[in-house]
Design a protein around this motif. Structure first.
Motif, PDB file in Angstrom:
ATOM      1  N   LYS A   1       0.756  -4.009 -66.628  1.00  0.00           N
ATOM      2  CA  LYS A   1      -0.595  -4.288 -67.125  1.00  0.00           C
ATOM      3  C   LYS A   1      -1.666  -3.510 -66.371  1.00  0.00           C
ATOM      4  O   LYS A   1      -2.844  -3.567 -66.738  1.00  0.00           O
ATOM      5  CB  LYS A   1      -0.917  -5.782 -66.982  1.00  0.00           C
ATOM      6  N   GLY A   2      -1.290  -2.840 -65.301  1.00  0.00           N
ATOM      7  CA  GLY A   2      -2.268  -2.095 -64.508  1.00  0.00           C
ATOM      8  C   GLY A   2      -3.054  -2.956 -63.539  1.00  0.00           C
ATOM      9  O   GLY A   2      -4.108  -2.549 -63.064  1.00  0.00           O
ATOM     10  N   MET A   3      -2.550  -4.153 -63.244  1.00  0.00           N
ATOM     11  CA  MET A   3      -3.245  -5.048 -62.312  1.00  0.00           C
ATOM     12  C   MET A   3      -2.927  -4.739 -60.855  1.00  0.00           C
ATOM     13  O   MET A   3      -3.690  -5.119 -59.974  1.00  0.00           O
ATOM     14  CB  MET A   3      -2.875  -6.506 -62.587  1.00  0.00           C
ATOM     15  N   VAL A   4      -1.793  -4.114 -60.618  1.00  0.00           N
ATOM     16  CA  VAL A   4      -1.423  -3.698 -59.272  1.00  0.00           C
ATOM     17  C   VAL A   4      -0.954  -2.247 -59.323  1.00  0.00           C
ATOM     18  O   VAL A   4      -0.492  -1.765 -60.362  1.00  0.00           O
ATOM     19  CB  VAL A   4      -0.309  -4.585 -58.642  1.00  0.00           C
ATOM     20  N   ALA A   5      -1.097  -1.581 -58.183  1.00  0.00           N
ATOM     21  CA  ALA A   5      -0.564  -0.233 -58.014  1.00  0.00           C
ATOM     22  C   ALA A   5       0.566  -0.332 -57.000  1.00  0.00           C
ATOM     23  O   ALA A   5       0.525  -1.156 -56.089  1.00  0.00           O
ATOM     24  CB  ALA A   5      -1.656   0.699 -57.511  1.00  0.00           C
ATOM     25  N   GLN A   6       1.560   0.518 -57.168  1.00  0.00           N
ATOM     26  CA  GLN A   6       2.726   0.490 -56.290  1.00  0.00           C
ATOM     27  C   GLN A   6       2.875   1.849 -55.619  1.00  0.00           C
ATOM     28  O   GLN A   6       2.716   2.887 -56.267  1.00  0.00           O
ATOM     29  CB  GLN A   6       3.964   0.178 -57.119  1.00  0.00           C
ATOM     30  N   GLN A   7       3.147   1.817 -54.324  1.00  0.00           N
ATOM     31  CA  GLN A   7       3.382   3.036 -53.560  1.00  0.00           C
ATOM     32  C   GLN A   7       4.537   2.788 -52.602  1.00  0.00           C
ATOM     33  O   GLN A   7       4.882   1.638 -52.337  1.00  0.00           O
ATOM     34  CB  GLN A   7       2.160   3.393 -52.712  1.00  0.00           C
ATOM     35  N   GLN A   8       5.066   3.865 -52.078  1.00  0.00           N
ATOM     36  CA  GLN A   8       6.086   3.701 -51.052  1.00  0.00           C
ATOM     37  C   GLN A   8       5.486   4.103 -49.713  1.00  0.00           C
ATOM     38  O   GLN A   8       4.889   5.178 -49.588  1.00  0.00           O
ATOM     39  CB  GLN A   8       7.311   4.561 -51.356  1.00  0.00           C
ATOM     40  N   ARG A   9       5.593   3.206 -48.746  1.00  0.00           N
ATOM     41  CA  ARG A   9       5.102   3.466 -47.395  1.00  0.00           C
ATOM     42  C   ARG A   9       6.203   3.133 -46.410  1.00  0.00           C
ATOM     43  O   ARG A   9       6.696   2.003 -46.405  1.00  0.00           O
ATOM     44  CB  ARG A   9       3.861   2.629 -47.090  1.00  0.00           C
ATOM     45  N   HIS A  10       6.549   4.111 -45.608  1.00  0.00           N
ATOM     46  CA  HIS A  10       7.587   3.926 -44.591  1.00  0.00           C
ATOM     47  C   HIS A  10       8.880   3.402 -45.212  1.00  0.00           C
ATOM     48  O   HIS A  10       9.551   2.530 -44.653  1.00  0.00           O
ATOM     49  CB  HIS A  10       7.106   3.000 -43.475  1.00  0.00           C
ATOM     50  N   GLY A  11       9.201   3.893 -46.395  1.00  0.00           N
ATOM     51  CA  GLY A  11      10.436   3.511 -47.062  1.00  0.00           C
ATOM     52  C   GLY A  11      10.412   2.164 -47.765  1.00  0.00           C
ATOM     53  O   GLY A  11      11.434   1.692 -48.246  1.00  0.00           O
ATOM     54  N   VAL A  12       9.250   1.532 -47.840  1.00  0.00           N
ATOM     55  CA  VAL A  12       9.127   0.212 -48.469  1.00  0.00           C
ATOM     56  C   VAL A  12       8.125   0.308 -49.623  1.00  0.00           C
ATOM     57  O   VAL A  12       7.054   0.907 -49.479  1.00  0.00           O
ATOM     58  CB  VAL A  12       8.635  -0.840 -47.438  1.00  0.00           C
ATOM     59  N   GLN A  13       8.464  -0.308 -50.761  1.00  0.00           N
ATOM     60  CA  GLN A  13       7.525  -0.386 -51.878  1.00  0.00           C
ATOM     61  C   GLN A  13       6.436  -1.394 -51.525  1.00  0.00           C
ATOM     62  O   GLN A  13       6.744  -2.532 -51.169  1.00  0.00           O
ATOM     63  CB  GLN A  13       8.233  -0.831 -53.161  1.00  0.00           C
ATOM     64  N   VAL A  14       5.185  -0.969 -51.622  1.00  0.00           N
ATOM     65  CA  VAL A  14       4.067  -1.869 -51.352  1.00  0.00           C
ATOM     66  C   VAL A  14       3.129  -1.871 -52.551  1.00  0.00           C
ATOM     67  O   VAL A  14       3.123  -0.948 -53.360  1.00  0.00           O
ATOM     68  CB  VAL A  14       3.299  -1.480 -50.056  1.00  0.00           C
ATOM     69  N   TYR A  15       2.339  -2.935 -52.638  1.00  0.00           N
ATOM     70  CA  TYR A  15       1.445  -3.144 -53.772  1.00  0.00           C
ATOM     71  C   TYR A  15       0.006  -3.279 -53.298  1.00  0.00           C
ATOM     72  O   TYR A  15      -0.248  -3.781 -52.203  1.00  0.00           O
ATOM     73  CB  TYR A  15       1.847  -4.420 -54.529  1.00  0.00           C
ATOM     74  N   GLU A  16      -0.909  -2.841 -54.141  1.00  0.00           N
ATOM     75  CA  GLU A  16      -2.335  -3.024 -53.921  1.00  0.00           C
ATOM     76  C   GLU A  16      -2.952  -3.549 -55.212  1.00  0.00           C
ATOM     77  O   GLU A  16      -2.519  -3.187 -56.308  1.00  0.00           O
ATOM     78  CB  GLU A  16      -3.010  -1.705 -53.536  1.00  0.00           C
TER      79      GLU A  16
END
Length: 132
Positions: free
Chosen positions: A51-66
């Motif tokens: 839905k575009g409510m969160v963004a996902q990135q990989q940081r230090h090998g872990v998927q994180v959300y904003e």
């Protein structure tokens, strides 16, 4: 702007407090409130990503959300929806309802008040530009 569901709002609130967070960290923040399993948190995050409510990135090998939506715009949309749909109030809710909130600071409270006062009759805050 679409008003998030109650469970989506819980996840957004966790992210607004501190982000980015992994799915596990988000789950730890909301587990007591929602009383559900880690897999439910992951599934909700997946839907929110779609839905575009969160963004996902990989940081230090872990998927994180904003969180993607602006906190104050989202809270204003919730307040307007509650006032109009639940309480059947056609005028802006008084911002004094929100004083003492742990979720917003004074600046955000002032912005929330302005959004609620300037609200067009048929639009939610943040929807003038197509949403957040």
């Amino acid at each position: 702007m679409a008003v998030p569901s109650i469970s989506e709002l819980s996840l957004l609130k966790a992210l607004w407090r501190r982000q980015p967070l992994s799915a596990r960290e988000i789950h730890e923040q909301v587990a007591d409130e929602l009383g559900w399993s880690f897999s439910s948190t992951r599934k909700t995050l997946e839907r929110m990503l779609e839905k575009g409510m969160v963004a996902q990135q990989q940081r230090h090998g872990v998927q994180v959300y904003e969180a993607v939506p602006d906190k104050v715009d989202t809270l204003a949309a919730f307040a307007h929806d509650f006032g109009k749909r639940v309480m059947e109030i056609d005028t802006p809710l008084p911002v004094t309802m929100f004083t003492g909130s742990k979720l917003v600071d004074r600046q955000e409270l002032a912005r929330l008040e302005q959004l609620l006062q300037d609200w067009p009759d048929d639009e939610a805050p943040g929807s003038k530009d197509g949403g957040a």
